[in-house]
Design a protein around this motif. Structure first.
Motif, PDB file in Angstrom:
ATOM      1  N   ILE A  50       0.837  -1.212   0.000  1.00  0.00           N
ATOM      2  CA  ILE A  50       0.000   0.000   0.000  1.00  0.00           C
ATOM      3  C   ILE A  50       0.873   1.263   0.000  1.00  0.00           C
ATOM      4  O   ILE A  50       0.586   2.232  -0.709  1.00  0.00           O
ATOM      5  CB  ILE A  50      -0.979   0.000   1.211  1.00  0.00           C
ATOM      6  N   TYR A  51       1.963   1.222   0.772  1.00  0.00           N
ATOM      7  CA  TYR A  51       2.854   2.393   0.855  1.00  0.00           C
ATOM      8  C   TYR A  51       3.558   2.660  -0.473  1.00  0.00           C
ATOM      9  O   TYR A  51       3.661   3.798  -0.923  1.00  0.00           O
ATOM     10  CB  TYR A  51       3.883   2.174   1.972  1.00  0.00           C
ATOM     11  N   VAL A  52       4.021   1.592  -1.131  1.00  0.00           N
ATOM     12  CA  VAL A  52       4.821   1.722  -2.356  1.00  0.00           C
ATOM     13  C   VAL A  52       3.961   2.066  -3.572  1.00  0.00           C
ATOM     14  O   VAL A  52       4.347   2.886  -4.401  1.00  0.00           O
ATOM     15  CB  VAL A  52       5.647   0.423  -2.607  1.00  0.00           C
ATOM     16  N   ASP A  53       2.785   1.426  -3.690  1.00  0.00           N
ATOM     17  CA  ASP A  53       1.967   1.585  -4.899  1.00  0.00           C
ATOM     18  C   ASP A  53       1.057   2.812  -4.807  1.00  0.00           C
ATOM     19  O   ASP A  53       0.125   2.855  -4.001  1.00  0.00           O
ATOM     20  CB  ASP A  53       1.115   0.319  -5.120  1.00  0.00           C
ATOM     21  N   GLN A  54       1.327   3.797  -5.652  1.00  0.00           N
ATOM     22  CA  GLN A  54       0.546   5.053  -5.650  1.00  0.00           C
ATOM     23  C   GLN A  54      -0.938   4.818  -5.948  1.00  0.00           C
ATOM     24  O   GLN A  54      -1.796   5.531  -5.435  1.00  0.00           O
ATOM     25  CB  GLN A  54       1.107   6.022  -6.706  1.00  0.00           C
ATOM     26  N   PHE A 297      -5.534  -5.346  -5.471  1.00  0.00           N
ATOM     27  CA  PHE A 297      -4.410  -5.594  -4.554  1.00  0.00           C
ATOM     28  C   PHE A 297      -3.517  -6.711  -5.083  1.00  0.00           C
ATOM     29  O   PHE A 297      -2.299  -6.652  -4.975  1.00  0.00           O
ATOM     30  CB  PHE A 297      -4.917  -5.945  -3.152  1.00  0.00           C
ATOM     31  N   LYS A 298      -4.143  -7.717  -5.692  1.00  0.00           N
ATOM     32  CA  LYS A 298      -3.383  -8.832  -6.285  1.00  0.00           C
ATOM     33  C   LYS A 298      -2.443  -8.316  -7.376  1.00  0.00           C
ATOM     34  O   LYS A 298      -1.275  -8.690  -7.446  1.00  0.00           O
ATOM     35  CB  LYS A 298      -4.360  -9.860  -6.863  1.00  0.00           C
ATOM     36  N   GLU A 299      -2.972  -7.421  -8.222  1.00  0.00           N
ATOM     37  CA  GLU A 299      -2.163  -6.836  -9.307  1.00  0.00           C
ATOM     38  C   GLU A 299      -1.008  -6.018  -8.746  1.00  0.00           C
ATOM     39  O   GLU A 299       0.119  -6.102  -9.232  1.00  0.00           O
ATOM     40  CB  GLU A 299      -3.046  -5.960 -10.214  1.00  0.00           C
ATOM     41  N   SER A 300      -1.287  -5.200  -7.727  1.00  0.00           N
ATOM     42  CA  SER A 300      -0.239  -4.384  -7.090  1.00  0.00           C
ATOM     43  C   SER A 300       0.853  -5.259  -6.487  1.00  0.00           C
ATOM     44  O   SER A 300       2.045  -4.949  -6.593  1.00  0.00           O
ATOM     45  CB  SER A 300      -0.843  -3.499  -5.991  1.00  0.00           C
ATOM     46  N   SER A 301       0.446  -6.356  -5.840  1.00  0.00           N
ATOM     47  CA  SER A 301       1.407  -7.294  -5.233  1.00  0.00           C
ATOM     48  C   SER A 301       2.309  -7.900  -6.300  1.00  0.00           C
ATOM     49  O   SER A 301       3.529  -7.981  -6.120  1.00  0.00           O
ATOM     50  CB  SER A 301       0.675  -8.421  -4.493  1.00  0.00           C
ATOM     51  N   ARG A 303       3.045  -6.641  -9.246  1.00  0.00           N
ATOM     52  CA  ARG A 303       3.962  -5.599  -9.770  1.00  0.00           C
ATOM     53  C   ARG A 303       5.135  -5.377  -8.815  1.00  0.00           C
ATOM     54  O   ARG A 303       6.283  -5.277  -9.248  1.00  0.00           O
ATOM     55  CB  ARG A 303       3.204  -4.270  -9.959  1.00  0.00           C
ATOM     56  N   LEU A 304       4.845  -5.317  -7.531  1.00  0.00           N
ATOM     57  CA  LEU A 304       5.908  -5.082  -6.541  1.00  0.00           C
ATOM     58  C   LEU A 304       6.894  -6.244  -6.523  1.00  0.00           C
ATOM     59  O   LEU A 304       8.117  -6.031  -6.565  1.00  0.00           O
ATOM     60  CB  LEU A 304       5.294  -4.902  -5.139  1.00  0.00           C
ATOM     61  N   SER A 307       9.079  -6.224  -9.660  1.00  0.00           N
ATOM     62  CA  SER A 307      10.130  -5.192  -9.653  1.00  0.00           C
ATOM     63  C   SER A 307      11.251  -5.556  -8.684  1.00  0.00           C
ATOM     64  O   SER A 307      12.431  -5.322  -8.959  1.00  0.00           O
ATOM     65  CB  SER A 307       9.546  -3.816  -9.293  1.00  0.00           C
ATOM     66  N   VAL A 308      10.890  -6.179  -7.543  1.00  0.00           N
ATOM     67  CA  VAL A 308      11.910  -6.622  -6.580  1.00  0.00           C
ATOM     68  C   VAL A 308      12.753  -7.734  -7.197  1.00  0.00           C
ATOM     69  O   VAL A 308      13.984  -7.736  -7.087  1.00  0.00           O
ATOM     70  CB  VAL A 308      11.247  -7.104  -5.253  1.00  0.00           C
ATOM     71  N   ALA A 309      12.078  -8.674  -7.889  1.00  0.00           N
ATOM     72  CA  ALA A 309      12.790  -9.783  -8.538  1.00  0.00           C
ATOM     73  C   ALA A 309      13.738  -9.270  -9.613  1.00  0.00           C
ATOM     74  O   ALA A 309      14.879  -9.738  -9.743  1.00  0.00           O
ATOM     75  CB  ALA A 309      11.782 -10.758  -9.139  1.00  0.00           C
ATOM     76  N   GLN A 310      13.286  -8.269 -10.394  1.00  0.00           N
ATOM     77  CA  GLN A 310      14.128  -7.711 -11.455  1.00  0.00           C
ATOM     78  C   GLN A 310      15.366  -7.022 -10.884  1.00  0.00           C
ATOM     79  O   GLN A 310      16.459  -7.126 -11.418  1.00  0.00           O
ATOM     80  CB  GLN A 310      13.320  -6.717 -12.299  1.00  0.00           C
ATOM     81  N   ARG A 311      15.178  -6.349  -9.769  1.00  0.00           N
ATOM     82  CA  ARG A 311      16.315  -5.657  -9.134  1.00  0.00           C
ATOM     83  C   ARG A 311      17.342  -6.646  -8.616  1.00  0.00           C
ATOM     84  O   ARG A 311      18.540  -6.408  -8.691  1.00  0.00           O
ATOM     85  CB  ARG A 311      15.826  -4.793  -7.947  1.00  0.00           C
ATOM     86  N   THR A 312      16.868  -7.757  -8.023  1.00  0.00           N
ATOM     87  CA  THR A 312      17.814  -8.728  -7.442  1.00  0.00           C
ATOM     88  C   THR A 312      18.452  -9.613  -8.517  1.00  0.00           C
ATOM     89  O   THR A 312      19.625  -9.949  -8.438  1.00  0.00           O
ATOM     90  CB  THR A 312      17.112  -9.620  -6.394  1.00  0.00           C
TER      91      THR A 312
END
Length: 319
Positions: A50-54, A297-301, A303-304, A307-312
């Motif tokens: 919730i904090y991360v996704d605008q 919320f499922k879609e936001s999860s 996406r998050l 993006s975390v997987a891509q960064r790592t």
């Protein structure tokens, strides 16, 4: 005992009895600790998403964020202390610690009920009064509602806690519960104090905190179901959101209400198991139900996590 009218007798400590006569209870405490870990992870995840996704910075998700925060606090107020007392045999608790324990366990339990009521109000306005939604449910009004709920919860809890500080405890110091529960605690003072104010609060608080919100939620869902059958708009998404909220409502209200309504007939051990599960299972299941049942919320999860997987994974690919 004439001196008791002027001198308040406060014991240096109380003894929390917990479960009596049940073998292998350590497995139940292991189960509680697993539930605690899952609820901590799940609710922290909800708060981060919730904090991360605008796109989730809407009034409804302010209430969901508050529910996740309350869930973390509720299980943290209860489970570590329960494990410390019964796994490590530290069942003695000082007078001041006991009142603090009572306050924090109940404040977050009260807030869980108020949060579910606020979420049902949000759904009621969204489905029954869609054209007035942005006027009635703004960021400001949601913050005001949540702030008022917290203030009201503190007020209706400080009253019984204040009454307890006026009681004299001249008999047993054994609390027949798994924490500093209000009814078992003030009952100990009955032989030498007037416990009527606490007795009244023990009936009044469940009415204000559990029964009235539950009646409001049921009434709001009657309106919602009626609206869903009369409008010609697509019902699928609205039904999904409402289903997830109704599941949360049922998980929270049914066991706790059964326990309070039939408290005089239910044996202590069953009461303890029922109330402890009511305190820890909803906080664990809320995130799971929200992620599975709420499409946005499922879609936001996803996406998050992507993006975390891509960064790592990204730097490894480059190497």
């Amino acid at each position: 005992w004439s001196s008791n009218t002027t001198t308040i007798i406060r014991p240096p400590y109380f003894y929390i009895s917990g479960f009596t006569g049940i073998p292998n209870m350590k497995y139940y405490y292991v189960f509680l600790s697993l539930v605690y870990i899952i609820s901590l992870m799940g609710n922290t995840f909800i708060m981060i998403v919730i904090y991360v996704d605008q796109s989730l910075h809407s009034p409804k998700y302010i209430a969901v964020l508050n529910l996740a925060f309350t869930d973390i606090c509720e299980t943290t107020a209860l489970v570590p202390k329960v494990l410390d007392m019964f796994l490590f045999g530290r069942q003695f608790i000082s007078y001041d610690q006991c009142l603090a324990n009572l306050f924090f366990v109940f404040i977050f339990l009260f807030m869980q009920s108020f949060n579910l009521t606020i979420l049902s109000y949000d759904r009621l306005v969204a489905i029954c009064l869609p054209l007035r939604y942005h006027m009635l449910v703004s960021h400001r009004s949601m913050f005001q509602l949540i702030g008022a709920a917290w203030a009201f919860a503190v007020l209706i809890l400080l009253i019984p806690v204040g009454f307890i500080t006026r009681l004299s405890f001249c008999g047993s110091v054994v609390i027949n519960s798994y924490f500093c529960d209000h009814y078992p605690l003030f009952s100990l003072a009955a032989p030498c104090s007037d416990v009527l104010p606490n007795d009244v609060m023990s009936y009044l608080d469940p009415v204000v905190v559990l029964y009235i919100p539950m009646v409001f939620i049921i009434a709001s869902y009657v309106c919602i179901i009626h609206a869903l059958f009369t409008i010609t708009l697509p019902k699928d998404r609205a039904m999904k959101t409402c289903t997830s909220h109704l599941i949360l409502v049922a998980i929270f209200y049914l066991p706790i209400n059964i326990t309070y309504i039939f408290s005089s007939f239910i044996p202590t051990n069953i009461r303890i198991i029922n109330l402890s599960l009511t305190s820890v299972l909803p906080p664990m299941l809320n995130p799971i139900i929200y992620v599975l049942k709420t499409e946005e919320f499922k879609e936001s999860s996803k996406r998050l996590l992507k993006s975390v997987a891509q960064r790592t994974v990204g730097p490894v690919k480059l190497a």
